[in-house]
Design a protein around this motif. Structure first.
Motif, PDB file in Angstrom:
ATOM      1  N   SER A 318      30.176  45.150  48.488  1.00 41.80           N
ATOM      2  CA  SER A 318      31.330  44.877  47.746  1.00 41.80           C
ATOM      3  C   SER A 318      31.961  46.256  47.743  1.00 41.80           C
ATOM      4  O   SER A 318      31.517  47.346  47.523  1.00 41.80           O
ATOM      5  N   THR A 319      33.128  46.214  47.030  1.00 43.22           N
ATOM      6  CA  THR A 319      34.109  47.535  46.675  1.00 43.22           C
ATOM      7  C   THR A 319      33.145  48.366  45.754  1.00 43.22           C
ATOM      8  O   THR A 319      32.958  49.579  45.983  1.00 43.22           O
ATOM      9  N   ASP A 321      29.919  48.164  44.872  1.00 41.08           N
ATOM     10  CA  ASP A 321      28.638  48.677  45.322  1.00 41.08           C
ATOM     11  C   ASP A 321      28.978  49.906  46.380  1.00 41.08           C
ATOM     12  O   ASP A 321      28.095  50.832  46.187  1.00 41.08           O
TER      13      ASP A 321
END
Length: 389
Positions: A318-319, A321
């Motif tokens: 994800s962005t 993470d």
């Protein structure tokens, strides 16, 4: 991101092995009849060091000069006042700085009080200078602050222990010289500290609210160069390729932050440096992972891109993470070049944090930080940097 902007840098920038020999000819082109050399005692004492080579070039060109070699780390008001007196006593008409950020800031500060009033503390801020400085050239000896390129002049008020910044286009040197051969004997610890300053000066403009497409490109390339060469330069100071790449990174980062500005890392580092007379690059590096983790929520996409730029594999993440991986990479670089994690290492004291947080929010670098914080939040960031292990 800014769509309308000006772009500042010296009109001439000499880069590469041996460019220091061009100083004398360029001084003559600028009609410098007697420049004041602003440097420190260590550099002046070196046999065939940067100062000696600068003087040899001036001698060959028939240019007279005077010397002030009293620059201290984190240059103080007393340093620029003493340099001004040497300038006046010797009827100088220009300034050549030789050294790292301290020499360049001291030279700029000397020029400021020569033409804009003796109390430089009253000139802190952005574009406060009404009059031009004497003609100024900068000979750089560390891949660090990029002060040889920038409009920033950072001085410490020894009475208040407060670092302040005079930011003006009038401070930009007319000519800069970056010769990697001058940096081969810089010790590993100083290489690490100045190199991390270069790194921070590429990270902060990339997430700055004043960034633009031109500075983005400079930041990306500077970050890649630091990732590719700082560890090698620290491990082997005579690795000419690594030194050359670090100079390139320093110049690119300097051009970027000269125009896109910085953020809370520098605003807070100035307080640590002023309060404890600590090395600027070390202060920046210790704060970097903590401040940028705080900043992630303001620009998660930018931090996710930073992770990729620093070589992290973000596939399938994800962005948020991916953004967290950028902080991991920052921390790893600091560890690899032996930067202490905790600001305890420079003598920081929790009882000072409230005042330092208050002053950091007033620092000229604070206004372009992507996340707008409170004094209480900055106190907490200082505390996190103190508790870091």
């Amino acid at each position: 991101m800014k769509e309308n902007f000006d772009f500042l840098m010296p009109s001439v920038n000499f880069f590469g092995r041996g460019v220091i020999t061009k100083i004398g000819d360029r001084a003559k082109m600028l009609n410098m009849s007697k420049p004041l050399i602003v440097t420190d005692k260590f550099l002046r004492s070196m046999d065939n060091g940067p100062v000696a080579q600068t003087l040899a070039s001036l001698d060959a060109a028939g240019v007279d000069y005077a010397i002030y070699d009293g620059v201290e780390p984190n240059p103080k008001v007393r340093n620029i006042q003493a340099a001004k007196q040497v300038y006046l006593d010797n009827n100088c008409d220009s300034i050549i700085t030789v050294g790292g950020g301290s020499s360049h800031d001291a030279g700029k500060g000397t020029g400021i009080i020569l033409t804009n009033g003796d109390d430089i503390t009253k000139l802190a801020g952005i574009e406060t200078l009404e009059n031009p400085l004497p003609p100024l050239m900068a000979v750089n000896t560390t891949a660090g602050t990029a002060s040889e390129l920038t409009r920033h002049c950072v001085i410490t008020n020894e009475e208040t222990k407060l670092k302040f910044v005079v930011v003006s286009w009038r401070n930009v040197p007319l000519v800069s010289f970056n010769d990697p051969m001058l940096m081969l004997d810089v010790p590993a610890g100083l290489t690490a500290a100045t190199g991390m300053d270069t790194f921070v000066q590429a990270i902060e403009p990339y997430v700055s609210t004043n960034r633009n497409d031109i500075t983005d490109g400079q930041c990306v390339q500077a970050i890649k160069l630091v990732e590719d060469s700082l560890r090698q330069a620290v491990a082997n100071g005579h690795d000419i390729e690594a030194r050359t790449k670090m100079v390139e990174a320093e110049m690119l980062g300097g051009m970027a932050f000269n125009n896109a500005d910085l953020g809370y890392v520098h605003a807070m580092a100035h307080q640590l440096g002023g309060q404890y007379d600590a090395p600027h690059g070390v202060c920046c590096a210790m704060l970097l992972p903590i401040v940028e983790k705080y900043n992630i929520i303001a620009a998660p996409e930018r931090f996710a891109e930073l992770a990729k730029i620093m070589g992290e594999d973000t596939t399938g993440l994800s962005t948020r993470d991916a953004a967290e991986l950028s902080i991991k990479a920052m921390r790893q670089l600091c560890d690899d070049v032996n930067i202490p994690r905790s600001i305890k290492a420079i003598g920081a004291k929790p009882e000072d944090f409230e005042l330092m947080a208050e002053n950091a929010l007033k620092d000229g670098n604070a206004f372009s930080n992507p996340r707008k914080g409170t004094k209480e939040e900055l106190v907490q960031l200082f505390q996190e940097a103190y508790d870091a292990e």
